[in-house]
Motif scaffolding. Structure first.
Motif, mmCIF file in Angstrom:
data_model
loop_
_atom_site.group_PDB
_atom_site.id
_atom_site.type_symbol
_atom_site.label_atom_id
_atom_site.label_comp_id
_atom_site.label_asym_id
_atom_site.label_seq_id
_atom_site.Cartn_x
_atom_site.Cartn_y
_atom_site.Cartn_z
ATOM 1 N N ASP A 1 0.809 -1.085 0.085
ATOM 2 C CA ASP A 1 -0.065 0.013 -0.084
ATOM 3 C C ASP A 1 1.018 1.237 0.059
ATOM 4 O OD1 ASP A 1 -2.693 1.399 0.763
ATOM 5 O OD2 ASP A 1 -1.406 2.069 1.937
ATOM 6 N N ALA A 2 0.713 2.344 -0.909
ATOM 7 C CA ALA A 2 1.303 3.304 -1.131
ATOM 8 C C ALA A 2 1.701 3.938 0.118
ATOM 9 C CB ALA A 2 0.922 4.163 -2.185
ATOM 10 N N ARG A 3 0.228 4.384 0.971
ATOM 11 C CA ARG A 3 0.277 5.171 2.111
ATOM 12 C C ARG A 3 1.352 4.801 2.942
ATOM 13 N NH1 ARG A 3 -2.701 4.617 6.475
ATOM 14 N NH2 ARG A 3 -3.823 2.896 5.488
ATOM 15 N N LYS A 4 1.362 3.097 3.393
ATOM 16 C CA LYS A 4 1.923 2.551 4.345
ATOM 17 C C LYS A 4 3.477 2.509 4.066
ATOM 18 C CE LYS A 4 -1.843 -0.414 5.855
ATOM 19 N NZ LYS A 4 -2.256 -2.047 6.010
ATOM 20 N N LEU A 5 3.789 2.466 2.864
ATOM 21 C CA LEU A 5 5.169 2.523 2.515
ATOM 22 C C LEU A 5 5.500 3.994 2.737
ATOM 23 C CD1 LEU A 5 7.636 1.240 1.098
ATOM 24 C CD2 LEU A 5 6.954 2.039 -0.998
#
Length: 243
Positions: free
Chosen positions: A122-126
């Motif tokens: 997930d982009a937000r988590k990365l």
């Protein structure tokens, strides 16, 4: 500061996707980032042994198990991380595991893994994990300055495991032990939020903690420190909130 990031995944598709997310993170943070991808743990380790200059490693765990470039019996991400930790000095490199399974999380304690990300990433988590990694790297550049009669000794904060008190003296336990005649309170502001004050006689690095019980804290190198009464819950909150 510039960051060198290595992505290791035996799936070309997954590696390209993670690389694109790293690029988006760098652009959004106006960060200077150089990124390389590797199809196998052996390739990355060979490159690392030549130049130990990576700041962040994004490692697939299951390499060699999925029929990718690594092939059966190839080194996996956990083994690669252990090899990197043996090679480096001070545990500066930020290691992030990327996996399709949650079975490996306990093994990350041995290599001081910053985080686990589940596939699909997930982009937000990365982005949040990369923000934490960058913060740790910036802190790792800071040093604790100790004044001795013969001059000043600079101790990188990232190498400090804990500080304890004996009478009027504080010992800083890093790559070696340094003892100075100062109070423990004087060190708190200098050390910052990744260190926790446990009672009157102990400050411990949160990133060096492997396990906490009601009576003791176990460090990543296996050393156990006695935990003062009442410190268990505040220490666990600090681990959750600050790391």
């Amino acid at each position: 500061m510039p960051y060198r990031i290595a992505i290791c995944d035996d799936s070309d598709v997954d590696a390209a996707y993670v690389r694109s997310l790293v690029g988006r993170w760098a652009e959004s943070r106006s960060a200077d980032v150089e990124t390389e991808t590797f199809p196998s743990a052996e390739r990355l380790l060979s490159r690392y042994e030549e130049r130990r200059d990576y700041d962040i490693l994004l490692l697939d765990i299951e390499m060699g198990k999925t029929g990718g470039a690594g092939g059966p019996g190839a080194m996996d991400g956990i083994e690669l991380a252990k090899a990197v930790r043996r090679e480096e000095n001070g545990g500066r490199t930020q290691i992030v595991f990327i996996t399709g399974y949650s079975d490996y999380i306990a093994e990350g304690y041995d290599v001081e893994a910053l985080h686990y990300l589940m596939k699909p990433v997930d982009a937000r988590k990365l982005f949040a994990v990369l923000d934490r990694a960058a913060q740790r790297l910036r802190q790792g550049e800071r040093c604790l300055n100790l004044q001795y009669a013969e001059g000043v000794v600079r101790i990188p904060l990232g190498t400090i495991r804990y500080l304890d008190v004996r009478q009027n003296y504080v010992t800083i336990h890093a790559e070696r032990a340094y003892t100075v005649k100062r109070s423990l309170s004087e060190f708190e502001d200098e050390l910052g939020p990744e260190f926790f004050r446990a009672g009157r006689g102990l400050i411990v690095s949160l990133r060096r903690i492997r396990r906490v019980t009601r009576t003791a804290v176990e460090l990543t190198d296996g050393e156990a420190l006695r935990l003062p009464r009442g410190a268990y819950e505040p220490l666990n909150r600090a681990i959750i909130e600050r790391t």
